[in-house]
Motif scaffolding. Structure first.
Motif, PDB file in Angstrom:
ATOM      1  N   ASN A 261       0.900  -1.154  -0.098  1.00 46.25           N
ATOM      2  CA  ASN A 261       0.099  -0.048  -0.237  1.00 46.25           C
ATOM      3  C   ASN A 261       0.973   1.268  -0.016  1.00 46.25           C
ATOM      4  N   ASP A 262       2.115   1.339   0.298  1.00 48.04           N
ATOM      5  CA  ASP A 262       2.862   2.374   0.184  1.00 48.04           C
ATOM      6  C   ASP A 262       4.485   1.820   0.015  1.00 48.04           C
ATOM      7  N   ARG A 263       5.227   2.728  -0.044  1.00 52.53           N
ATOM      8  CA  ARG A 263       6.941   2.209  -0.169  1.00 52.53           C
ATOM      9  C   ARG A 263       7.416   1.479   0.948  1.00 52.53           C
ATOM     10  N   TYR A 264       7.031   1.367   2.067  1.00 51.38           N
ATOM     11  CA  TYR A 264       7.664   0.672   3.208  1.00 51.38           C
ATOM     12  C   TYR A 264       6.961  -0.662   2.999  1.00 51.38           C
ATOM     13  N   GLU A 265       5.642  -0.832   2.704  1.00 56.53           N
ATOM     14  CA  GLU A 265       5.091  -2.058   2.464  1.00 56.53           C
ATOM     15  C   GLU A 265       5.557  -2.944   1.324  1.00 56.53           C
ATOM     16  N   THR A 266       5.796  -2.099   0.240  1.00 57.81           N
ATOM     17  CA  THR A 266       6.323  -2.465  -0.942  1.00 57.81           C
ATOM     18  C   THR A 266       7.659  -3.151  -0.799  1.00 57.81           C
ATOM     19  N   ALA A 267       8.586  -2.628   0.137  1.00 56.09           N
ATOM     20  CA  ALA A 267       9.770  -3.094   0.488  1.00 56.09           C
ATOM     21  C   ALA A 267       9.851  -4.422   1.384  1.00 56.09           C
ATOM     22  N   VAL A 268       8.749  -4.517   2.190  1.00 56.76           N
ATOM     23  CA  VAL A 268       8.443  -5.661   2.995  1.00 56.76           C
ATOM     24  C   VAL A 268       7.861  -6.701   1.812  1.00 56.76           C
ATOM     25  N   ARG A 285      16.350   4.983   4.810  1.00 53.98           N
ATOM     26  CA  ARG A 285      15.231   5.992   4.936  1.00 53.98           C
ATOM     27  C   ARG A 285      14.489   6.005   3.755  1.00 53.98           C
ATOM     28  N   GLY A 286      13.011   6.174   4.162  1.00 53.26           N
ATOM     29  CA  GLY A 286      12.080   5.675   2.779  1.00 53.26           C
ATOM     30  C   GLY A 286      11.787   6.833   2.144  1.00 53.26           C
ATOM     31  N   ASP A 287      12.063   8.004   2.623  1.00 53.98           N
ATOM     32  CA  ASP A 287      11.651   9.290   2.069  1.00 53.98           C
ATOM     33  C   ASP A 287      12.801  10.218   1.521  1.00 53.98           C
ATOM     34  N   ASP A 288      14.093   9.858   1.412  1.00 52.19           N
ATOM     35  CA  ASP A 288      15.283  10.496   0.796  1.00 52.19           C
ATOM     36  C   ASP A 288      15.990   9.336   0.209  1.00 52.19           C
ATOM     37  N   PHE A 289      16.781   9.572  -0.829  1.00 51.22           N
ATOM     38  CA  PHE A 289      17.489   8.607  -1.514  1.00 51.22           C
ATOM     39  C   PHE A 289      19.129   8.499  -1.344  1.00 51.22           C
ATOM     40  N   PRO A 290      19.898   9.726  -0.741  1.00 52.40           N
ATOM     41  CA  PRO A 290      21.102   9.842  -0.999  1.00 52.40           C
ATOM     42  C   PRO A 290      21.940   8.840  -0.135  1.00 52.40           C
ATOM     43  N   ASP A 291      21.663   8.480   1.111  1.00 57.87           N
ATOM     44  CA  ASP A 291      22.520   7.406   1.779  1.00 57.87           C
ATOM     45  C   ASP A 291      22.223   6.200   1.304  1.00 57.87           C
ATOM     46  N   ALA A 479      13.336  -9.875 -15.418  1.00 55.72           N
ATOM     47  CA  ALA A 479      13.467  -8.615 -15.297  1.00 55.72           C
ATOM     48  C   ALA A 479      12.541  -8.105 -14.434  1.00 55.72           C
ATOM     49  N   TYR A 480      12.917  -6.774 -13.868  1.00 58.23           N
ATOM     50  CA  TYR A 480      12.192  -6.109 -12.857  1.00 58.23           C
ATOM     51  C   TYR A 480      12.123  -4.680 -13.437  1.00 58.23           C
ATOM     52  N   VAL A 481      10.844  -4.255 -13.255  1.00 57.69           N
ATOM     53  CA  VAL A 481      10.447  -2.915 -13.976  1.00 57.69           C
ATOM     54  C   VAL A 481       9.989  -1.981 -12.658  1.00 57.69           C
ATOM     55  N   ALA A 482      10.617  -0.622 -12.755  1.00 57.33           N
ATOM     56  CA  ALA A 482      10.365   0.381 -11.646  1.00 57.33           C
ATOM     57  C   ALA A 482      10.102   1.568 -12.211  1.00 57.33           C
ATOM     58  N   THR A 483       9.483   2.518 -11.383  1.00 61.24           N
ATOM     59  CA  THR A 483       9.393   3.808 -12.095  1.00 61.24           C
ATOM     60  C   THR A 483      10.611   4.714 -11.869  1.00 61.24           C
ATOM     61  N   GLY A 484      10.806   5.296 -12.981  1.00 61.87           N
ATOM     62  CA  GLY A 484      11.819   6.328 -12.933  1.00 61.87           C
ATOM     63  C   GLY A 484      11.611   7.636 -12.326  1.00 61.87           C
ATOM     64  N   ALA A 485      10.546   7.756 -11.762  1.00 58.42           N
ATOM     65  CA  ALA A 485      10.298   8.948 -11.151  1.00 58.42           C
ATOM     66  C   ALA A 485      10.441   9.134  -9.633  1.00 58.42           C
ATOM     67  N   ASP A 486      10.607   7.977  -8.937  1.00 59.31           N
ATOM     68  CA  ASP A 486      11.049   7.999  -7.642  1.00 59.31           C
ATOM     69  C   ASP A 486      12.011   6.675  -7.340  1.00 59.31           C
ATOM     70  N   PHE A 487      12.518   6.653  -6.081  1.00 59.84           N
ATOM     71  CA  PHE A 487      13.557   5.857  -6.019  1.00 59.84           C
ATOM     72  C   PHE A 487      13.246   4.758  -4.962  1.00 59.84           C
ATOM     73  N   PRO A 488      12.222   4.687  -4.281  1.00 56.47           N
ATOM     74  CA  PRO A 488      12.243   3.611  -3.160  1.00 56.47           C
ATOM     75  C   PRO A 488      11.919   2.108  -3.626  1.00 56.47           C
TER      76      PRO A 488
END
Length: 553
Positions: A261-268, A285-291, A479-488
């Protein structure tokens, strides 16, 4: 290609190979075949009369004759109540329902639904004309349609028999899947009796077509109750909707989503797909990508899923997944500003060891992660730390081959990166991204210091993603397909993709970039699995349909 029945996210089913469709960018072409027509009316209902004032339908069992003429109905004219042609029994003068008319009307309604959803459509007939069974098959085969759906209604000598059934050709796994999808969705719409989904050699339109094919028997024209329903434009629209829903379900089932339902649950969900148990978990961290950008090689080295959390508290879904995995160690990526000490303290209550890898900035953090990974191949990846797409596209390859990812600002190499290149004894570097992301000055510095740089870049993030996939994954089975508009989602999926030796390719939300389409097309016959990372928000169902246009029988 392997098809899955989703139950939450992913899950099981039959193995099926897809081969390249005729047109790489087109949406799936659906051939709709309205059964019978012209000199062949198909099944015919019992006689009935329509009250010209109220539209009330009465089936005639008492021998009454000439009700059609008495009501002012002319043979062949469209009836204002049924929206079907008047078919007058030449012997009794009463109205009858011809199956061919209902089939055509339902099929035209279905075509409109398919077009509105963006599918390509082809009709074997659009009018009341005769066609041989061979003609119908040839129309579909010559157009190289993705699927063939023959729309019919049934009849039996006992007028109380009713219900819905769908047929497919024996041994066709895709045909069976299509039949079950349509049958299930049709019943939901029209609430008729579920008769059966069955294979048969007897139907020419099923054994003469070269693609997954089904024949749908929606209702019984010979049953007065169901004939009455078929005379209703509303009911026929529901039939079309049910068939459409089944077709759409069929195509979307072909590409399983790993999504919550959200990026955290998708990671799960990614974690559950790849790991039954894991002693170590990487936490980002789920809401910022650099680290986290450089984390995939470290995750692969530890055979660890990458889970996400909120900055100031441990996400409950993530906490539960750490427990399910039986993890005893969590490695936090990033400093206290990225993931707080509160989160670390909560982790220390549920696992034995909590380590933190952090520098004073994203570049130093990536270098410290690289130090943990090492580089037996003496190769390093150099990519921008100011944006995420290029790092994510290379992450699966980097993880699988244990190549550290070093981040740089646009115009120069930081002292942390300089030090790490030296300490790892790097002799080869791969620059990912164009000169606007990693400047020529950086490339010149790498040349000058004998780090032998090679640049991979396209005109945009999608072209770069396709180039990476083509260069490093030349015969993928997955193959895995992911959005190019966000990182998580791509971040979470990177280690899983590496475990499958599979690329992560980036797409737009609502359209399949041409270069990604071409890559999938090139290896369509080789691919056994294609997974979408994320739900309808990051990747729309339209993307799934477009990918299906490339991966079809």
């Amino acid at each position: 290609m392997k098809l899955y029945k989703p139950a939450l996210t992913v899950i099981t089913a039959a193995t099926i190979l897809f081969v390249l469709c005729a047109t790489a960018f087109a949406v799936p072409l659906v051939c709709i075949d309205p059964g019978h027509g012209g000199k062949d009316p198909g099944a015919r209902s019992p006689d009935f009369a329509i009250n010209p004032s109220t539209g009330e339908i009465t089936f005639i069992s008492n021998g009454t004759i000439n009700t059609a003429v008495a009501a002012g109905f002319l043979n062949g004219r469209i009836n204002q109540f049924t929206s079907l042609p008047n078919r007058i029994n030449s012997t009794t003068g009463n109205l009858k329902l011809w199956e061919s008319d209902a089939n055509l009307d339902i099929s035209l309604k279905l075509r409109n639904l398919m077009k509105n959803a963006g599918y390509g459509t082809l009709m074997t007939r659009e009018k009341d004309v005769s066609l041989t069974l061979g003609d119908r098959c040839n129309i579909a085969n010559n157009a190289r349609a993705a699927i063939f759906v023959s729309v019919h209604n049934n009849a039996f000598k006992i007028p109380t028999v009713g219900g819905t059934e769908t047929f497919y050709y024996p041994g066709s796994l895709l045909g069976e899947l299509l039949a079950n999808c349509i049958q299930d969705e049709l019943i939901k719409q029209i609430s008729t009796r579920y008769r059966r989904v069955e294979s048969t050699y007897k139907l020419r339109v099923l054994n003469g077509t070269n693609m997954p094919a089904v024949l749908v028997e929606g209702a019984f024209v010979s049953n007065p109750d169901e004939a009455r329903l078929l005379l209703s434009p509303t009911f026929r629209q529901k039939m079309a909707q049910g068939i459409f829903n089944g077709i759409d379900k069929y195509f979307l089932t072909a590409l399983p989503r790993i999504a919550g339902n959200d990026r955290y649950e998708t990671a799960v969900c990614v974690s559950k797909e790849g790991w039954n148990l894991a002693s170590t978990v990487i936490l980002a961290r789920g809401d910022d990508f650099p680290d986290a950008l450089a984390g995939a090689p470290l995750a692969y080295k530890n055979d660890a899923p990458i889970l996400l959390t909120n900055s100031t508290f441990l996400n409950p879904k993530t906490k539960a997944e750490i427990g399910r995995l039986g993890a005893t160690k969590v490695i936090i990526l990033g400093g206290k500003g990225a993931i707080s000490e509160t989160v670390k303290s909560e982790l220390e209550r549920i696992v034995a060891t909590v380590d933190r890898i952090a520098g004073n900035n994203r570049y130093e953090t990536a270098s410290k992660i690289a130090e943990e990974v090492g580089s037996s191949s003496q190769t390093a990846i150099i990519t921008s730390g100011l944006n995420f797409p290029d790092a994510l596209s290379i992450s699966s390859y980097a993880a699988k081959n244990q190549i550290p990812i070093l981040l740089v600002p646009k115009d120069g190499v930081t002292t942390d990166v300089e030090s790490m290149l030296s300490s790892l004894r790097i002799t080869k570097t791969i620059i990912v991204g164009g000169t606007s992301a990693v400047s020529p000055d950086i490339e010149d510095w790498l040349i000058k210091n004998k780090y032998d740089p090679e640049r991979i870049s396209g005109a945009n993030r999608f072209k770069t993603s396709a180039l990476i996939a083509k260069k490093y994954f030349s015969a993928p089975t997955c193959a895995y397909v992911a959005t190019g508009a966000d990182f998580p989602d791509a971040l979470s999926g990177a280690c899983l993709a590496a475990k499958k030796d599979a690329p992560i390719v980036l797409v737009e939300k609502d359209s399949l970039p041409p270069d990604i389409s071409s890559y999938i097309s090139l290896y369509a016959s080789n691919l056994q699995d294609v997974f979408l990372l994320g739900g309808n928000g990051p990747i729309s169902d339209d993307i799934a349909r477009q990918i299906c246009s490339v991966l079809l029988q």
